[in-house]
Design a protein around this motif. Structure first.
Motif, mmCIF file in Angstrom:
data_model
loop_
_atom_site.group_PDB
_atom_site.id
_atom_site.type_symbol
_atom_site.label_atom_id
_atom_site.label_comp_id
_atom_site.label_asym_id
_atom_site.label_seq_id
_atom_site.Cartn_x
_atom_site.Cartn_y
_atom_site.Cartn_z
ATOM 1 N N TRP A 57 -34.542 -3.150 90.127
ATOM 2 C CA TRP A 57 -34.211 -2.773 88.950
ATOM 3 C C TRP A 57 -35.306 -3.332 87.801
ATOM 4 C CZ3 TRP A 57 -32.697 1.387 85.967
ATOM 5 C CH2 TRP A 57 -32.848 0.887 84.395
ATOM 6 N N SER A 58 -35.175 -4.484 87.821
ATOM 7 C CA SER A 58 -36.658 -4.944 86.967
ATOM 8 C C SER A 58 -38.210 -4.158 87.034
ATOM 9 C CB SER A 58 -37.188 -6.146 86.553
ATOM 10 O OG SER A 58 -38.015 -6.829 86.142
ATOM 11 N N CYS A 59 -37.773 -4.092 88.558
ATOM 12 C CA CYS A 59 -39.227 -2.960 88.649
ATOM 13 C C CYS A 59 -39.433 -1.885 88.039
ATOM 14 C CB CYS A 59 -40.171 -3.168 90.204
ATOM 15 S SG CYS A 59 -40.441 -5.216 90.648
ATOM 16 N N ILE A 60 -38.064 -1.297 88.158
ATOM 17 C CA ILE A 60 -37.951 0.477 88.313
ATOM 18 C C ILE A 60 -38.306 0.431 86.295
ATOM 19 C CG2 ILE A 60 -36.210 2.542 87.404
ATOM 20 C CD1 ILE A 60 -34.882 1.558 90.255
ATOM 21 N N ASP A 61 -37.417 -0.599 85.837
ATOM 22 C CA ASP A 61 -37.806 -0.616 84.609
ATOM 23 C C ASP A 61 -39.549 -0.456 83.957
ATOM 24 O OD1 ASP A 61 -36.153 0.224 81.691
ATOM 25 O OD2 ASP A 61 -36.510 -1.831 81.490
ATOM 26 N N THR A 95 -32.117 3.656 93.372
ATOM 27 C CA THR A 95 -32.096 4.588 94.010
ATOM 28 C C THR A 95 -32.513 6.511 93.413
ATOM 29 O OG1 THR A 95 -31.732 3.171 96.254
ATOM 30 C CG2 THR A 95 -32.773 5.553 96.160
ATOM 31 N N ALA A 96 -32.313 5.959 93.254
ATOM 32 C CA ALA A 96 -31.456 7.742 92.468
ATOM 33 C C ALA A 96 -32.435 7.197 91.171
ATOM 34 C CB ALA A 96 -30.097 7.709 91.712
ATOM 35 N N MET A 97 -32.377 6.694 90.307
ATOM 36 C CA MET A 97 -33.075 6.467 89.171
ATOM 37 C C MET A 97 -35.038 6.434 90.078
ATOM 38 S SD MET A 97 -31.066 4.118 86.771
ATOM 39 C CE MET A 97 -32.481 4.339 85.469
ATOM 40 N N LEU A 98 -34.660 5.663 90.659
ATOM 41 C CA LEU A 98 -36.422 5.605 91.365
ATOM 42 C C LEU A 98 -36.759 6.677 92.138
ATOM 43 C CD1 LEU A 98 -38.986 3.543 91.981
ATOM 44 C CD2 LEU A 98 -37.570 3.358 94.339
ATOM 45 N N ALA A 99 -35.834 7.782 92.598
ATOM 46 C CA ALA A 99 -36.422 8.893 92.694
ATOM 47 C C ALA A 99 -36.656 10.331 92.119
ATOM 48 C CB ALA A 99 -35.491 9.348 94.317
ATOM 49 N N HIS A 100 -35.702 9.534 90.734
ATOM 50 C CA HIS A 100 -36.200 10.530 89.502
ATOM 51 C C HIS A 100 -38.049 10.553 89.006
ATOM 52 C CE1 HIS A 100 -35.025 12.623 85.713
ATOM 53 N NE2 HIS A 100 -35.630 12.104 85.467
ATOM 54 N N GLN A 101 -37.520 9.088 88.863
ATOM 55 C CA GLN A 101 -39.169 8.005 88.418
ATOM 56 C C GLN A 101 -40.421 9.195 89.780
ATOM 57 O OE1 GLN A 101 -39.675 4.525 86.546
ATOM 58 N NE2 GLN A 101 -38.131 4.457 85.587
ATOM 59 N N ARG A 257 -42.342 2.051 77.327
ATOM 60 C CA ARG A 257 -44.340 3.050 76.924
ATOM 61 C C ARG A 257 -44.549 4.693 78.001
ATOM 62 N NH1 ARG A 257 -45.256 -1.942 79.225
ATOM 63 N NH2 ARG A 257 -46.425 -0.503 81.301
ATOM 64 N N THR A 258 -43.784 5.078 78.444
ATOM 65 C CA THR A 258 -43.500 6.415 79.370
ATOM 66 C C THR A 258 -42.638 7.498 78.984
ATOM 67 O OG1 THR A 258 -43.472 5.575 81.176
ATOM 68 C CG2 THR A 258 -43.184 7.526 81.476
ATOM 69 N N MET A 259 -41.730 7.323 78.160
ATOM 70 C CA MET A 259 -41.379 8.049 77.178
ATOM 71 C C MET A 259 -42.287 8.186 75.765
ATOM 72 S SD MET A 259 -37.097 7.153 77.538
ATOM 73 C CE MET A 259 -37.293 8.318 76.409
ATOM 74 N N LEU A 260 -42.084 7.199 75.720
ATOM 75 C CA LEU A 260 -43.618 7.207 73.978
ATOM 76 C C LEU A 260 -44.477 8.447 74.380
ATOM 77 C CD1 LEU A 260 -43.090 3.342 72.845
ATOM 78 C CD2 LEU A 260 -42.618 5.623 71.800
ATOM 79 N N GLY A 261 -45.200 7.760 75.659
ATOM 80 C CA GLY A 261 -47.232 8.658 76.177
ATOM 81 C C GLY A 261 -45.765 10.020 75.594
ATOM 82 N N ASP A 262 -45.192 10.388 77.052
ATOM 83 C CA ASP A 262 -44.642 11.781 76.336
ATOM 84 C C ASP A 262 -44.408 12.427 75.398
ATOM 85 O OD1 ASP A 262 -44.642 11.294 79.333
ATOM 86 O OD2 ASP A 262 -42.343 11.139 80.023
ATOM 87 N N PHE A 263 -43.758 11.645 74.443
ATOM 88 C CA PHE A 263 -43.871 12.516 73.020
ATOM 89 C C PHE A 263 -44.665 12.322 72.464
ATOM 90 C CE2 PHE A 263 -43.111 11.002 68.203
ATOM 91 C CZ PHE A 263 -42.575 11.908 67.691
ATOM 92 N N HIS A 264 -46.089 11.104 72.766
ATOM 93 C CA HIS A 264 -46.812 11.722 72.340
ATOM 94 C C HIS A 264 -47.681 12.523 72.149
ATOM 95 C CE1 HIS A 264 -51.687 11.137 72.469
ATOM 96 N NE2 HIS A 264 -51.586 10.750 70.428
ATOM 97 N N ARG A 265 -47.745 13.003 73.807
ATOM 98 C CA ARG A 265 -48.140 14.220 74.366
ATOM 99 C C ARG A 265 -47.046 15.613 73.943
ATOM 100 N NH1 ARG A 265 -48.779 10.946 78.733
ATOM 101 N NH2 ARG A 265 -47.057 11.271 79.398
ATOM 102 N N THR A 266 -46.243 15.872 73.661
ATOM 103 C CA THR A 266 -45.491 16.476 72.995
ATOM 104 C C THR A 266 -45.931 17.049 72.045
ATOM 105 O OG1 THR A 266 -43.724 16.333 74.634
ATOM 106 C CG2 THR A 266 -43.856 17.737 73.021
#
Length: 291
Positions: A57-61, A95-101, A257-266
């Motif tokens: 989970w730490s790696c997923i986050d 695993t579901a979260m990882l697959a989503h990412q 960070r990924t979410m903020l990057g998506d926000f920046h692009r949008t």
């Protein structure tokens, strides 16, 4: 393990947390080799599985997705040997979260349905609710609106049957009405319903505990994204500021960070010449891209 969970909830996944979790797993595996009974061996393997799931989970986050996949495979193997259905559910949920990412949405649905099929989910409405909510996200990622909303309905119904006074493992302490509202916001966002996503995010923030600092930060950014998609540029930029304040003093987890990057692009797609957009970039770009 409870201390590691509390650290994750406050700061998010990071390398030191992963190392500590793997050290705990290694100690439990070492002890089980000399256990005097099968019952003790299984319980120690269960501990090892949960520690390894914490590392995953730490790696997923932290967006270390390849390492997360390796840890999840090992955690599932140990959970099977331990005959621990709660650990199996935990691994399938991650695993579901990882697959989503990884944008592997079919695998995400399959993993969340495997979580639903565990004995833990069948016997515990709280676990069932989490598994159904994760399934809803998988369906929404594929654009399957009705299955997504149906799964959300199952998650809500199961949660009403959960007894909040029943002791629960630390790893699932985050889940309840607040987190279900946050997951509902994700589903609505994926289905292209920003007004519903905004409402669900507001509901989540009203209910989320202050100790869940990382979760509050991510829900705040999700709220800002919903506002942005409705043309509320200045409000959205202001909302993200709260997310940075919540995580002040610690590096931003990779998912945030990924979410903020998506926000920046949008933001620069929706309003490339807006003063608020340029101001947001000047104030926050360095922090989210390098933290």
């Amino acid at each position: 393990m409870a201390a590691l969970t509390a650290l994750d909830q406050a700061r998010g996944g990071h390398a030191a947390l992963e190392r500590a979790a793997l050290a705990g797993a290694a100690e439990a595996v070492g002890l089980q080799r000399n256990a005097v009974s099968q019952t003790v061996r299984q319980r120690l393997l269960s501990v090892a599985a949960h520690y390894t799931a914490s590392a995953a989970w730490s790696c997923i986050d932290g967006r270390q997705l390849d390492r997360a996949r390796v840890h999840l495979g090992e955690a599932l193997r140990m959970a099977g040997m331990a005959q621990d259905s709660t650990a199996q559910l935990r691994v399938w949920n991650s695993t579901a979260m990882l697959a989503h990412q990884r944008h592997e949405y079919g695998e995400s649905v399959a993993a969340s349905q495997a979580a639903q099929a565990t004995t833990a989910a069948r016997r515990n409405p709280l676990c069932s609710s989490l598994a159904h909510a994760r399934t809803a996200i998988g369906h929404a990622s594929r654009g399957d609106r009705q299955p997504a909303l149906r799964s959300l309905g199952h998650a809500e119904a199961a949660l009403t049957k959960a007894d909040p006074t029943t002791p629960r493992p630390a790893w699932i302490s985050f889940y309840g009405p607040a987190e279900l509202a946050a997951l509902t916001a994700i589903v609505r966002e994926l289905l292209g319903e920003p007004a519903h996503a905004e409402a669900a995010s507001h509901q989540a923030l009203a209910l989320l505990s202050v100790r869940l600092r990382r979760n509050r930060s991510m829900t705040t950014v999700r709220l800002a994204a919903a506002q942005l998609r409705q043309g509320e540029v200045e409000q959205a930029c202001e909302t993200t500021g709260a997310a940075f304040k919540l995580m002040a003093g610690d590096p931003l987890p990779g998912r945030l960070r990924t979410m903020l990057g998506d926000f920046h692009r949008t933001l620069f797609t929706v309003a490339p010449s807006a003063h608020a957009a340029r101001e947001w970039a000047d104030q926050y770009r360095t922090r989210w891209s390098t933290a």
